[in-house]
Design an enzyme around this catalytic site. Structure first.
Site, PDB file in Angstrom:
ATOM      1  N   GLN A 134       0.674  -1.410   0.038  1.00  0.00           N
ATOM      2  CA  GLN A 134      -0.410   0.171   0.308  1.00  0.00           C
ATOM      3  C   GLN A 134       0.597   0.966   0.027  1.00  0.00           C
ATOM      4  OE1 GLN A 134      -3.294   0.404  -0.023  1.00  0.00           O
ATOM      5  NE2 GLN A 134      -3.610  -1.774  -0.393  1.00  0.00           N
ATOM      6  N   SER A 157      16.366  -0.143   6.116  1.00  0.00           N
ATOM      7  CA  SER A 157      14.907  -0.050   5.389  1.00  0.00           C
ATOM      8  C   SER A 157      15.630  -0.665   3.849  1.00  0.00           C
ATOM      9  CB  SER A 157      13.952   0.862   5.200  1.00  0.00           C
ATOM     10  OG  SER A 157      12.857   0.247   4.230  1.00  0.00           O
ATOM     11  N   SER A 159      13.159  -0.306   1.211  1.00  0.00           N
ATOM     12  CA  SER A 159      12.917  -0.012   0.813  1.00  0.00           C
ATOM     13  C   SER A 159      13.201   1.779   0.130  1.00  0.00           C
ATOM     14  CB  SER A 159      11.508  -0.047   1.339  1.00  0.00           C
ATOM     15  OG  SER A 159      10.790  -1.280   0.965  1.00  0.00           O
ATOM     16  N   THR A 190       0.203  -5.804  12.382  1.00  0.00           N
ATOM     17  CA  THR A 190       1.061  -6.517  13.665  1.00  0.00           C
ATOM     18  C   THR A 190       2.017  -5.749  14.121  1.00  0.00           C
ATOM     19  OG1 THR A 190       2.253  -7.956  12.803  1.00  0.00           O
ATOM     20  CG2 THR A 190       0.074  -8.954  13.540  1.00  0.00           C
ATOM     21  N   GLN A 192       2.673  -2.559  14.169  1.00  0.00           N
ATOM     22  CA  GLN A 192       1.599  -1.145  13.895  1.00  0.00           C
ATOM     23  C   GLN A 192       1.496  -0.451  15.401  1.00  0.00           C
ATOM     24  OE1 GLN A 192      -2.061   0.164  12.076  1.00  0.00           O
ATOM     25  NE2 GLN A 192      -1.246  -0.858   9.871  1.00  0.00           N
ATOM     26  N   HIS A 214      -7.020   0.320   6.926  1.00  0.00           N
ATOM     27  CA  HIS A 214      -7.392  -1.287   8.129  1.00  0.00           C
ATOM     28  C   HIS A 214      -7.913  -0.770   9.728  1.00  0.00           C
ATOM     29  CE1 HIS A 214      -9.114  -4.906   9.226  1.00  0.00           C
ATOM     30  NE2 HIS A 214      -8.240  -5.512   8.849  1.00  0.00           N
ATOM     31  N   GLU A 333      -9.274 -30.513 -10.732  1.00  0.00           N
ATOM     32  CA  GLU A 333     -10.804 -30.306 -10.612  1.00  0.00           C
ATOM     33  C   GLU A 333     -10.694 -29.058  -9.605  1.00  0.00           C
ATOM     34  OE1 GLU A 333     -13.438 -30.838 -12.572  1.00  0.00           O
ATOM     35  OE2 GLU A 333     -11.450 -32.573 -14.382  1.00  0.00           O
TER      36      GLU A 333
HETATM   37  P1  NDP Z   1       3.507  -4.443   3.674  1.00  0.00           P
HETATM   38  O1  NDP Z   1       4.023  -5.474   4.371  1.00  0.00           O
HETATM   39  O2  NDP Z   1       3.493  -4.666   2.040  1.00  0.00           O
HETATM   40  O3  NDP Z   1       4.300  -3.307   4.006  1.00  0.00           O
HETATM   41  C1  NDP Z   1       4.794  -2.999   5.007  1.00  0.00           C
HETATM   42  C2  NDP Z   1       5.893  -1.966   5.115  1.00  0.00           C
HETATM   43  O4  NDP Z   1       5.971  -1.353   6.336  1.00  0.00           O
HETATM   44  C3  NDP Z   1       7.278  -2.022   4.063  1.00  0.00           C
HETATM   45  O5  NDP Z   1       7.470  -1.318   3.273  1.00  0.00           O
HETATM   46  C4  NDP Z   1       8.224  -1.978   5.615  1.00  0.00           C
HETATM   47  O6  NDP Z   1       9.143  -1.971   5.309  1.00  0.00           O
HETATM   48  C5  NDP Z   1       7.668  -1.406   6.483  1.00  0.00           C
HETATM   49  N1  NDP Z   1       7.565  -1.547   8.029  1.00  0.00           N
HETATM   50  C6  NDP Z   1       7.706  -2.844   8.377  1.00  0.00           C
HETATM   51  N2  NDP Z   1       7.983  -2.950  10.282  1.00  0.00           N
HETATM   52  C7  NDP Z   1       8.302  -0.744   9.809  1.00  0.00           C
HETATM   53  C8  NDP Z   1       8.373  -0.824  10.828  1.00  0.00           C
HETATM   54  N3  NDP Z   1       8.832  -1.563  12.385  1.00  0.00           N
HETATM   55  N4  NDP Z   1       9.103   0.288  11.152  1.00  0.00           N
HETATM   56  C9  NDP Z   1       8.814   1.041   9.744  1.00  0.00           C
HETATM   57  N5  NDP Z   1       8.370   0.376   8.777  1.00  0.00           N
HETATM   58  C10 NDP Z   1       8.215  -0.546   8.814  1.00  0.00           C
HETATM   59  O7  NDP Z   1       2.176  -4.140   4.211  1.00  0.00           O
HETATM   60  P2  NDP Z   1       0.455  -3.508   3.665  1.00  0.00           P
HETATM   61  O8  NDP Z   1       1.701  -2.370   2.593  1.00  0.00           O
HETATM   62  O9  NDP Z   1       0.506  -5.063   2.676  1.00  0.00           O
HETATM   63  O10 NDP Z   1      -0.333  -3.215   4.395  1.00  0.00           O
HETATM   64  C11 NDP Z   1       0.222  -2.140   4.542  1.00  0.00           C
HETATM   65  C12 NDP Z   1      -1.549  -1.136   5.522  1.00  0.00           C
HETATM   66  O11 NDP Z   1      -2.618  -1.727   4.394  1.00  0.00           O
HETATM   67  C13 NDP Z   1      -2.216  -3.042   6.908  1.00  0.00           C
HETATM   68  O12 NDP Z   1      -2.535  -2.212   7.378  1.00  0.00           O
HETATM   69  C14 NDP Z   1      -3.251  -3.409   6.032  1.00  0.00           C
HETATM   70  O13 NDP Z   1      -4.516  -3.696   6.245  1.00  0.00           O
HETATM   71  C15 NDP Z   1      -3.593  -1.745   4.520  1.00  0.00           C
HETATM   72  N6  NDP Z   1      -4.454  -2.687   3.664  1.00  0.00           N
HETATM   73  C16 NDP Z   1      -3.391  -3.915   2.979  1.00  0.00           C
HETATM   74  C17 NDP Z   1      -3.592  -3.842   1.542  1.00  0.00           C
HETATM   75  C18 NDP Z   1      -3.629  -5.087   0.895  1.00  0.00           C
HETATM   76  O14 NDP Z   1      -3.344  -5.619  -0.165  1.00  0.00           O
HETATM   77  N7  NDP Z   1      -1.852  -5.137   0.863  1.00  0.00           N
HETATM   78  C19 NDP Z   1      -5.513  -3.888   1.040  1.00  0.00           C
HETATM   79  C20 NDP Z   1      -6.283  -2.842   1.879  1.00  0.00           C
HETATM   80  C21 NDP Z   1      -5.250  -2.811   3.273  1.00  0.00           C
HETATM   81  P3  NDP Z   1      10.584  -2.514   4.697  1.00  0.00           P
HETATM   82  O15 NDP Z   1      10.295  -2.084   3.132  1.00  0.00           O
HETATM   83  O16 NDP Z   1      11.783  -1.886   4.705  1.00  0.00           O
HETATM   84  O17 NDP Z   1      10.262  -4.220   4.604  1.00  0.00           O
END
Ligand code: NDP
Ligand code: MG
Length: 438
Positions: A134, A157, A159, A190, A192, A214, A333
């Site tokens: 997202q 990161s 990213s 998990t 957040q 979400h 199937e």
């Molecule tokens: P992703 O797992 O794709 O991405 C998570 C991002 O958060 C990554 O860039 C990661 O960093 C970063 N991250 C993880 N831990 C930390 C931390 N401790 N501090 C800072 N950054 C951190 O997540 P999604 O995009 O799937 O989900 C994000 C939200 O969107 C959630 O609430 C989800 O429920 C919601 N959502 C998701 C949908 C989907 O289809 N995926 C649809 C609709 C809503 P790094 O890049 O370094 O790994």
């Protein structure tokens, strides 16, 4: 002038039968266009008559006519979802979700770009926390809509480089929050609560807005924001790459929006502006609540989409294999062909799926489906919904996560070695066209 869009089977006399019906009823045809669709064997006919709106009823009865949609206001409320894949499709999607509430039916409120004031988000700096599925889509779409964006990531990161390459400002989470007035939380659900406590809460100021895609952490109170900020949600109904892809293509993915706290009095209007800036207002923005979004989302994934579908596939596969049939045949199937069926449902609902399958399959559907998904299954679906509503599921999942996910990991490794997975791996190698990942 009454205009109708018909979908017809591409049979030699299909068009002639429509024209002949109009002549028999003495309706002059003012305009007519006959075009192909993406679906082989199905054509689209746009028909304008001098008069005679009532004819829709008779048209529907004709052989080879699959659907008749009156245009010019008669079909108002039915909007076509503008996505790259289905733009020319003959099936129309009603975008009005109808929500059943005690006491009757309630139409979901749907708003579009024309209802949004983009300046409400363009005048703020927006921190996007996370750059995953997202995060990358929101950040890039917002920036291209003229919003001042800063991406917040951990220092290590991977990213970071990608975000910078896209021309976005990047900082630590704390710094991004400090520099912004709107904070969108797009790290995994998990993680957040810990990110919020450590890097967000200390830097929130009165008048700021905290946003989510979400509702889990607000609904189950693992994040409890202070009263002096706005808390809202914009949840695209699709994965991030689709949010990005459709935006670039001039469309958008429908979004849900909700307000949990409205300290400023502008929380809803600002969330709508955000939804519009990521492209959601081109498709439609539906109003919901954190509670409804969270509970229906969890129920859908547990009972139907992930839990229900996986167990249905496994049970079907195992039934055939135990009865002595070849596992490869059972795989085709019970798993492979599911996609073909779901694609039909996705485009035109259960009706279109049933229209497309054979009569034998359709009859089997009617007599055997309710024996598989019987009253017992429905009663257990209610139990599952009850555990989601009471918070029992969330409590169990949070405890499991905090304990290091022992049960989750054990189940994951057991499930990954199921016979259906082993058979599938080798069969998919024979089918490069499915774009196998394993
Ligand atoms: P992703 O797992 O794709 O991405 C998570 C991002 O958060 C990554 O860039 C990661 O960093 C970063 N991250 C993880 N831990 C930390 C931390 N401790 N501090 C800072 N950054 C951190 O997540 P999604 O995009 O799937 O989900 C994000 C939200 O969107 C959630 O609430 C989800 O429920 C919601 N959502 C998701 C949908 C989907 O289809 N995926 C649809 C609709 C809503 P790094 O890049 O370094 O790994
Ligand atoms: Mg700030």
């Amino acid at each position: 002038m009454p205009t109708f869009v018909l979908t017809l089977r591409d049979e030699p006399d299909a068009l002639a039968r429509v024209i002949s019906l109009c002549h028999r009823r003495n309706y002059a045809i003012a305009d007519l266009s006959w075009s192909r669709t993406h679906t082989p064997g199905i054509r689209r006919l746009t028909l304008s008559l001098s008069e005679g709106r009532q004819i829709a009823h008779n048209l529907r009865k004709l052989e080879d006519v699959m659907s008749v949609e009156p245009q010019d206001g008669v079909g108002a409320g039915v909007r076509h979802l503008a996505t790259p894949h289905d733009r020319n499709d003959p099936i129309r999607f009603p975008l009005h979700g109808v929500v059943r509430r005690p006491g009757g039916l309630l139409m979901a409120q749907i708003r579009y770009d024309s209802d949004a004031d983009l300046d409400l988000i363009r005048c703020k700096r927006v921190a996007i926390l996370g750059y995953g599925s997202q995060g990358h889509a929101h950040a890039r779409n917002l920036a291209e809509s003229g919003v001042n964006v800063i991406v917040g990531l951990q220092p290590t990161s991977a990213s970071r480089a990608r975000a910078e390459q896209a021309g976005l400002a990047v900082a630590s989470v704390a710094e991004a929050v400090r520099q912004s007035q709107v904070v969108m939380m797009l790290v995994p659900d998990t993680r957040q609560a810990e990110v919020y406590e450590a890097h967000v809460a200390p830097h929130l100021e009165p008048g700021d807005t905290l946003m989510f895609a979400h509702g889990f952490n607000i609904r189950y109170r693992t994040i409890q924001p202070p009263d002096h900020i706005d808390v809202s949600m914009v949840a695209p109904k699709g994965p991030g790459h689709r949010v990005r892809e459709t935006y670039v293509d001039g469309g958008g993915v429908p979004c849900l929006i909700a307000v949990h706290q409205d300290a400023s009095g502008q929380a809803d209007a600002q969330a709508l502006a955000y939804a519009s800036a990521i492209g959601g207002g081109r498709a439609g923005v539906l109003t919901t609540t954190f509670q409804e979004e969270t509970e229906t989302d969890l129920f859908g994934e547990q009972a139907v989409l992930c839990g229900g579908a996986s167990e249905l596939v496994k049970a079907g596969f195992e039934t055939l294999v135990e009865a002595g049939y070849q596992p490869e045949i059972a795989y085709f199937e019970c798993l492979h062909e599911l996609k073909l069926i779901v694609d039909l449902m996705y485009r035109g609902g259960l009706n279109y799926m049933r229209y497309s399958i054979s009569d034998t399959a359709e009859y089997g559907d009617y007599v055997s489906g309710p024996r598989v998904i019987d009253e017992g299954v429905r009663a257990r679906m209610k139990d599952i919904l009850g555990e989601i509503q009471s918070g029992a599921f969330a409590k169990r999942w949070i405890a499991e996560h905090q304990a290091g996910r022992p049960q989750f990991e054990a189940t994951r490794s057991r499930e990954s070695e199921q016979p259906i997975e082993q058979v599938g791996r080798s069969l998919r190698r024979m089918m490069p066209f499915v774009d196998p990942v394993e």
